[in-house]
Design an enzyme around this catalytic site. Sequence first.
Site, short mmCIF file in Angstrom:
data_model
loop_
_atom_site.label_atom_id
_atom_site.label_comp_id
_atom_site.label_asym_id
_atom_site.label_seq_id
_atom_site.Cartn_x
_atom_site.Cartn_y
_atom_site.Cartn_z
N TYR A 62 -20.12 -16.19 -8.67
CA TYR A 62 -19.34 -15.15 -9.36
C TYR A 62 -18.00 -15.70 -9.84
CZ TYR A 62 -17.24 -10.53 -10.16
OH TYR A 62 -16.63 -9.44 -10.71
N LYS A 119 -16.64 -16.04 -13.76
CA LYS A 119 -15.46 -15.29 -14.21
C LYS A 119 -14.31 -16.20 -14.63
CE LYS A 119 -17.01 -11.09 -13.81
NZ LYS A 119 -17.16 -10.21 -15.01
#
Length: 253
Positions: A159, A163
């Site tokens: 993640y 990002k």
Amino acid sequence: MPATTPEPTTATTPDATARAPRSVLVTGANRGIGRAIAERFLASGDAVATIVRSGGAPEGVLEVRADVRDTAAVDAAFTEVEKAQGPVEVVVANAGVTRDQLLLRMTDEEFEDVLDVNLTGSFRVVRRASKGMIRLRRGRIVLISSVVGLYGSPGQVNYAASKSALVGMARSITRELGGRNITANVVAPGFIDTDMTKALPQDRQDAYLASIPAGRFGHAEEVARVVEFLASDAAAYVSGAVVPVDGGLGMGH
């Protein structure tokens, strides 16, 4: 006597806040931050559409079913939106997923799935939106990142990687398209009071809360207001920026 310049009258002074409705597309507007963003633009009088894998978009928002992992599906979705409300002038790449796991236990599939939605999915959406923006010679691109992308978080290597990469994407787009009145910026929310945050174990929620200088989780509407600003004329000279909305948690890192 010296000449004087007459003051403008109210009747002839245009309303600085008035503008024509724009065609806006927000991915993943069926819940959480994406939903709040879509509702914010809708309240401002814009024509708003969303690309979602499942239903639940706010009333008044054009809902198009598609998967951002599929290039052909993204193209077809944009074609449908353009027929309904014209070329997309504001795109917000918000759709995202998590597949949390510790590094040594994380599988290739868990890593690749998250990147395919959060990073490559954003790329597919922005690439398609840029075609119309280049023709219009204007556009606003907003990528929804996360404080985790810059701050890090155990169990979220996938993640965080997806990002943080959005920052490089926005800055590269700025250098490519900045001369065409197209801006690209990143919003990095912290821990926002959404279903994703509520799904965390209570002890982890408590630990995160204790580390936030503001002493509370944020609200989706607070993120939506920042996105609205970056898409406005007031932010025409803001591009390649990363704007944290995290109560001071990341301190810009």
